[in-house]
Write a protein that holds these residues in place. Structure first.
Motif, PDB file in Angstrom:
ATOM      1  N   PHE A  95      41.814  45.673  37.786  1.00 30.19           N
ATOM      2  CA  PHE A  95      40.836  44.577  37.706  1.00 30.19           C
ATOM      3  C   PHE A  95      39.457  45.206  37.539  1.00 30.19           C
ATOM      4  N   LYS A  97      35.569  44.886  35.921  1.00 26.52           N
ATOM      5  CA  LYS A  97      34.528  44.016  35.361  1.00 26.52           C
ATOM      6  C   LYS A  97      33.368  44.889  34.919  1.00 26.52           C
ATOM      7  N   VAL A 105      38.175  35.267  37.884  1.00 21.96           N
ATOM      8  CA  VAL A 105      39.569  34.931  38.220  1.00 21.96           C
ATOM      9  C   VAL A 105      39.544  33.582  38.922  1.00 21.96           C
ATOM     10  N   HIS A 108      43.970  30.880  42.547  1.00 22.88           N
ATOM     11  CA  HIS A 108      45.410  30.888  42.259  1.00 22.88           C
ATOM     12  C   HIS A 108      46.183  31.488  43.425  1.00 22.88           C
ATOM     13  N   ASP A 110      49.432  34.040  43.814  1.00 28.04           N
ATOM     14  CA  ASP A 110      50.273  34.938  43.002  1.00 28.04           C
ATOM     15  C   ASP A 110      51.739  34.502  43.022  1.00 28.04           C
ATOM     16  N   TRP A 125      44.563  45.865  47.607  1.00 26.49           N
ATOM     17  CA  TRP A 125      43.525  45.919  46.552  1.00 26.49           C
ATOM     18  C   TRP A 125      42.575  47.037  46.927  1.00 26.49           C
ATOM     19  N   MET A 138      36.586  39.769  45.355  1.00 29.28           N
ATOM     20  CA  MET A 138      37.529  38.663  45.560  1.00 29.28           C
ATOM     21  C   MET A 138      37.028  37.721  46.657  1.00 29.28           C
ATOM     22  N   HIS A 190      46.488  41.409  50.945  1.00 29.27           N
ATOM     23  CA  HIS A 190      46.631  39.952  50.891  1.00 29.27           C
ATOM     24  C   HIS A 190      48.055  39.502  50.620  1.00 29.27           C
ATOM     25  N   HIS A 196      43.225  32.740  46.124  1.00 31.99           N
ATOM     26  CA  HIS A 196      42.100  33.673  45.942  1.00 31.99           C
ATOM     27  C   HIS A 196      41.539  33.562  44.540  1.00 31.99           C
ATOM     28  N   SER A 198      37.846  35.215  41.967  1.00 32.08           N
ATOM     29  CA  SER A 198      36.654  36.073  41.940  1.00 32.08           C
ATOM     30  C   SER A 198      35.735  35.597  40.835  1.00 32.08           C
ATOM     31  N   ARG A 207      32.402  47.176  38.117  1.00 34.97           N
ATOM     32  CA  ARG A 207      33.204  46.912  39.324  1.00 34.97           C
ATOM     33  C   ARG A 207      34.663  47.246  39.014  1.00 34.97           C
ATOM     34  N   ALA A 211      44.877  46.534  41.988  1.00 33.46           N
ATOM     35  CA  ALA A 211      45.762  45.723  42.833  1.00 33.46           C
ATOM     36  C   ALA A 211      47.145  46.356  42.802  1.00 33.46           C
ATOM     37  N   ARG A 213      50.898  46.020  44.119  1.00 37.81           N
ATOM     38  CA  ARG A 213      51.789  44.993  44.689  1.00 37.81           C
ATOM     39  C   ARG A 213      53.006  45.675  45.301  1.00 37.81           C
TER      40      ARG A 213
END
Ligand SMILES: O=C(O)CCC(=O)C(=O)O
Length: 271
Positions: A95, A97, A105, A108, A110, A125, A138, A190, A196, A198, A207, A211, A213
């Motif tokens: 992620f 930026k 974002v 939502h 996941d 994250w 976030m 999370h 969540h 952003s 930035r 993430a 998982r």
């Protein structure tokens, strides 16, 4: 601290259970985070032309530095405090930026679209630059992991970093959201069902976050047949996923082929 905990305090574990997220958790010194940040920045600015798969996902299959990150002892200690001793990495997503990036974002969950049959799934994250309110860190809605999976609407907004621009179809009380500001080398954890989002990056600085998982081996993919994951700690007690190999070098032809195949298979989840 609970005797059995590896890294989280009992307060942090309770916080995760109550709110559905916990932060900041320091897993690296600044220097180590900056080293990984440089690797990520180089990758991001000049990705190898040999990559045919998704350049934002599962790059732990094709680069050694990302493969190290998903196996980082302290990250796994924190994850173990949530998931238990057997841990697989299901995927990683970058992620990033850019300065003044309008990318955002939407709100939502996941769990709504990943096709995983259980909640034994947690995202770590990792901040590799500061994550601040101004650069679009976030935001999380405390307790929303206990909401049912909400209906999402696909917006396909070009600035939305989610593939379908999916957004929860319910009013979100933004003033109750918690902003996840962190320093490089810190993680947040999370829950797969936390609501969540952003915002865009309004600063002149990059930035960057990753993430990661993680799942228990007992989790199953129910949306398609051939899902794969990397065993990073303990044992795979179930064989629900094809086990992925560890890259020995960057961009080896066999790793690139695997990465292309698994990230293409995964498109089923994001249609
Ligand atoms: O980094 C962001 O801006 C969003 C990350 C996110 O949605 C996630 O990790 O699930």
């Amino acid at each position: 601290m609970l005797q059995t905990n590896k890294l989280l305090t009992s307060k942090q574990t309770q916080c995760y259970e109550r709110d559905g997220f916990v932060f900041p958790i320091k897993v690296m010194e600044l220097e180590e985070a900056y080293d990984y940040g440089n690797e990520l920045n180089n990758y991001w600015e000049n990705p190898s032309k040999s990559i045919k798969g998704n350049k934002l996902q599962k790059i732990h299959l094709i680069t050694t530095w990302m493969s190290e990150i998903i196996r980082h002892r302290k990250i796994l200690d924190a994850v173990e405090d949530v998931l238990g001793p057997n841990i697989m990495c299901w995927t990683t997503t970058l992620f990033i930026k850019k300065p003044k990036d309008p990318g955002f974002v939407s709100w939502h969950q996941d769990g709504e679209y990943w096709g995983l049959d259980s909640h034994n799934v947690v995202t770590a994250w990792l901040a590799l630059t500061p994550a601040t309110i101004k650069n679009g860190c976030m935001k999380m809605m405390p307790g929303s992991h206990k909401w049912p999976e909400m209906k999402h609407i696909d917006t396909f907004d070009g600035n939305n970093l989610l593939t379908r621009g999916q957004v929860i179809d319910r009013n979100i009380e933004e003033d109750k959201a918690v902003e996840i500001e962190m320093h490089p080398g810190q993680i947040s954890l999370h829950h797969v069902n936390i609501a969540h989002s952003s915002s865009p990056n309004t600063t002149n600085q990059l930035r960057m976050g990753i993430a990661i998982r993680y799942i228990c081996p007992t989790v199953k993919q129910i949306k398609y047949d051939k899902d794969s994951a990397t065993l990073v700690r303990g044992v795979d007690t179930e064989s629900n996923f094809d086990l992925e190999p560890t890259p020995k070098s960057n961009y080896s032809p066999s790793a690139l082929k695997l990465h292309e195949r698994v990230t293409n298979n995964r498109k089923t989840l994001f249609k």
